[in-house]
Scaffold this active site. Structure first.
Site, PDB file in Angstrom:
ATOM      1  N   GLU A   1      96.571  24.355  49.238  1.00 31.73           N
ATOM      2  CA  GLU A   1      95.142  24.060  49.130  1.00 31.73           C
ATOM      3  C   GLU A   1      94.338  24.974  50.049  1.00 31.73           C
ATOM      4  O   GLU A   1      93.317  25.531  49.661  1.00 31.73           O
ATOM      5  CB  GLU A   1      94.867  22.599  49.514  1.00 31.73           C
ATOM      6  CG  GLU A   1      95.574  21.565  48.648  1.00 31.73           C
ATOM      7  CD  GLU A   1      96.955  21.187  49.210  1.00 31.73           C
ATOM      8  OE1 GLU A   1      97.647  22.054  49.790  1.00 31.73           O
ATOM      9  OE2 GLU A   1      97.327  20.002  49.067  1.00 31.73           O
TER      10      GLU A   1
ATOM     11  N   GLU B   1     104.977  29.286  54.073  1.00 33.78           N
ATOM     12  CA  GLU B   1     105.531  28.749  55.319  1.00 33.78           C
ATOM     13  C   GLU B   1     105.800  29.831  56.365  1.00 33.78           C
ATOM     14  O   GLU B   1     105.726  31.029  56.077  1.00 33.78           O
ATOM     15  CB  GLU B   1     106.809  27.970  55.003  1.00 33.78           C
ATOM     16  CG  GLU B   1     106.512  26.795  54.080  1.00 33.78           C
ATOM     17  CD  GLU B   1     107.695  25.899  53.830  1.00 33.78           C
ATOM     18  OE1 GLU B   1     107.495  24.811  53.279  1.00 33.78           O
ATOM     19  OE2 GLU B   1     108.828  26.288  54.188  1.00 33.78           O
TER      20      GLU B   1
HETATM   21 ZN   LIG Z   1      98.024  20.783  53.629  1.00 29.34          ZN
END
Ligand SMILES: [Zn+2]
Ligand SMILES: [Zn+2]
Ligand SMILES: [Zn+2]
Ligand SMILES: [Zn+2]
Lengths: 146, 146, 146, 146
Positions: free
Chosen positions: C61, C50
């Site tokens: 992913e 993040e």
């Molecule tokens: Zn995503």
């Protein structure tokens, strides 16, 4: 600061404050408002719109820019940004890059504290170049490879 | 299709075509226009706005959404999208995720070919759920960990 | 499910769980782990990373994909994703779009609940096409405009 | 420049050049390579990975960072970036923001021209602070609102 910016300064700061009203910030609770002054004196507002994916979040500054550009504006003379924080908060790097696409490096960017009206130093004034020095821009993509 | 969508269908498709006019696409040359119908019958247009960093690009659909949400709209009933391509083109995954933040899964999304008026099958109609099945959304962030 | 996926299934799911360990999630506290199986049997892990700007966040992913592609892999046969939530959580739209760039539409994607080993239905199995129907892809950029 | 950076300088620049090899740039044809030096002397490479949606593109610098962080690294001492262009090219704003999340403001960033070995001024050296002054960072999200 150019004349057009000076004469619109208060209006622009006020618009950034108003823009904050419609921030959609369920995740960060960090509201940001932006107001963009176009060459022909129009003011376009933006707020930050978050997304559950986090990465899909679009900041107030970029909201103002895509709004303006998608309505046909291509030249801008100043940007104001404000938050609910008592000191000036500067745009994230992603927004600086989007500003870079459309604005001259000497464009004034006004960063207003939440209570800027009550303080002498409530508005920090800088330029795009000060926020994004040695910037990468459209012309770099045209450079010869090799 | 709800009544409000049916009665605004032509207007919405036409707005998506108009929106395309202000696309800023120096890199892809791929213009996209979007038009979003709010619950109270207002239509909000968006175009794709590219960026030299590529990653800073914001699509037409997301432009329409951040524009609408930053102006106080929170409920939407339909979205139309069009391009310069002779067949229907669907939104990218990033846009589907932003639509997901604000819209019901059964919201109609109209994907119009460039010359949709001249063809019988010029508009493909689907729902958000059809475009983003098993979606990740705001409520997922609230789920218990462990 | 192809033979290569079947024989690597457990290993792939286990790698997704391990990948979660290094998630950097100070804002959402929502850890995600992903594991990508390459054509030659290598497994590449990713976690969500993040960013304070929220928009700069990169999911597990996508981390796995850019890692794999930047190391020279171009062909993939399966992806597994897991979180700390007791039910299966699906990739966000942005990740589905990045998967779309590199993978066949029938590629299996395994979505594992946090405690998938203890449940019979702990792993939902789907394909890229099921997650991103009517997808936009590289070939669309090549279509004739007009 | 700290000792650890000085002693790894050549290796780091060379790694950035190698990293460029696996750039996936079908749209811009603009290859970028990045190499990140971790506190314990490991070098992690990244290349830019583009996406048909453009907005889904992830730059070389961010690839290197998510790769490193997802493998457990949290402290970094230098970054090198290179392209196929004969002069130094600086990171986009989005990458500067991701660097900001993990690195000290005085971290050296080396920007190498494509043929830096043959020129005296082939490597421009700057710090994160020089690239992203008045930055927005994790601590800003913690500030009191009001
Ligand atoms: Zn995503
Ligand atoms: Zn921003
Ligand atoms: Zn899109
Ligand atoms: Zn970048």
């Amino acid at each position: 600061m150019t004349d057009i910016v000076a004469s619109n300064r208060d209006r622009l700061l006020q618009a950034a404050v108003e823009a904050k009203t419609f921030a959609y910030v369920p995740y960060s609770k960090f509201r940001v408002g932006a107001a963009l002054l176009t060459e022909d004196g129009e003011i376009i507002k933006g707020a930050n719109i978050e997304n559950a994916s986090y990465g899909g979040t679009i900041c107030a500054e970029r909201t103002a820019f895509v709004k303006a550009v998608s309505e046909g504006h291509r030249k801008f003379v100043a940007l104001a940004v404000t938050t609910d924080v008592a000191s000036s908060i500067a745009p994230c790097g992603m927004c600086r890059q989007v500003i870079r696409e459309f604005c001259p490096l000497d464009m004034p960017i006004l960063l207003a504290a939440s209570s800027y009206l009550e303080k002498e130093d409530g508005v920090r004034e800088c330029t795009l170049e000060e926020l994004l020095p040695f910037s990468f821009g459209p012309e770099d993509l045209e450079r010869d490879r090799g």
